[in-house]
Design a protein around this motif. Sequence first.
Motif, mmCIF file in Angstrom:
data_model
loop_
_atom_site.group_PDB
_atom_site.id
_atom_site.type_symbol
_atom_site.label_atom_id
_atom_site.label_comp_id
_atom_site.label_asym_id
_atom_site.label_seq_id
_atom_site.Cartn_x
_atom_site.Cartn_y
_atom_site.Cartn_z
ATOM 1 N N LEU A 58 0.836 -1.199 0.000
ATOM 2 C CA LEU A 58 0.000 0.000 0.000
ATOM 3 C C LEU A 58 0.875 1.254 0.000
ATOM 4 C CD1 LEU A 58 -2.746 1.435 0.253
ATOM 5 C CD2 LEU A 58 -2.525 1.182 2.720
ATOM 6 N N HIS A 59 1.890 1.291 0.849
ATOM 7 C CA HIS A 59 2.792 2.446 0.906
ATOM 8 C C HIS A 59 3.513 2.634 -0.426
ATOM 9 C CE1 HIS A 59 3.181 3.016 5.513
ATOM 10 N NE2 HIS A 59 1.973 2.641 5.171
ATOM 11 N N ARG A 60 3.975 1.538 -0.994
ATOM 12 C CA ARG A 60 4.683 1.617 -2.275
ATOM 13 C C ARG A 60 3.757 2.131 -3.380
ATOM 14 N NH1 ARG A 60 7.071 -3.493 -5.569
ATOM 15 N NH2 ARG A 60 7.997 -2.313 -7.257
ATOM 16 N N ALA A 61 2.537 1.627 -3.418
ATOM 17 C CA ALA A 61 1.585 2.055 -4.442
ATOM 18 C C ALA A 61 1.250 3.540 -4.307
ATOM 19 C CB ALA A 61 0.310 1.210 -4.350
ATOM 20 N N VAL A 62 1.070 4.009 -3.083
ATOM 21 C CA VAL A 62 0.752 5.419 -2.867
ATOM 22 C C VAL A 62 1.939 6.296 -3.284
ATOM 23 C CG1 VAL A 62 0.289 7.174 -1.103
ATOM 24 C CG2 VAL A 62 -1.010 5.032 -1.120
ATOM 25 N N ARG A 63 3.148 5.901 -2.908
ATOM 26 C CA ARG A 63 4.332 6.675 -3.319
ATOM 27 C C ARG A 63 4.451 6.703 -4.844
ATOM 28 N NH1 ARG A 63 6.736 3.899 1.051
ATOM 29 N NH2 ARG A 63 7.729 2.473 -0.418
ATOM 30 N N PHE A 64 4.205 5.587 -5.487
ATOM 31 C CA PHE A 64 4.257 5.498 -6.943
ATOM 32 C C PHE A 64 3.274 6.481 -7.579
ATOM 33 C CE2 PHE A 64 2.651 3.717 -10.918
ATOM 34 C CZ PHE A 64 3.818 3.453 -11.626
ATOM 35 N N MET A 65 2.039 6.470 -7.101
ATOM 36 C CA MET A 65 1.022 7.360 -7.668
ATOM 37 C C MET A 65 1.321 8.819 -7.352
ATOM 38 S SD MET A 65 -2.482 5.144 -7.274
ATOM 39 C CE MET A 65 -2.287 4.795 -5.540
ATOM 40 N N ALA A 66 1.788 9.090 -6.143
ATOM 41 C CA ALA A 66 2.112 10.469 -5.761
ATOM 42 C C ALA A 66 3.246 11.010 -6.623
ATOM 43 C CB ALA A 66 2.477 10.538 -4.281
#
Length: 87
Positions: A58-66
């Motif tokens: 989840l953290h990785r996906a959010v950082r990717f999108m951000a």
Amino acid sequence: MDGRDSREFDTGTTHPARRYDYLLGGTDNFAVDRDAADEIVARHPTARLGARKNRWFLHRAVRFMAARGIRQFPRHRVRHSDLAQHP
């Protein structure tokens, strides 16, 4: 009416969100949730690691999108008042 929520809050019934919280090392859970999560871990020793990997993803996906300009993320969290209705 005194402004308090009139629904009963059952601390004797386990809830998946609170078990997940416990598996991640959180404090928003009750003894019944800890006992149920410990039983899951006893049967599936990698359950705690699975919860952590889920959170890491989840953290990785959010950082990717951000990093690509997305600035609004829906917050999916169970409120304690919801737990009273959906054990």
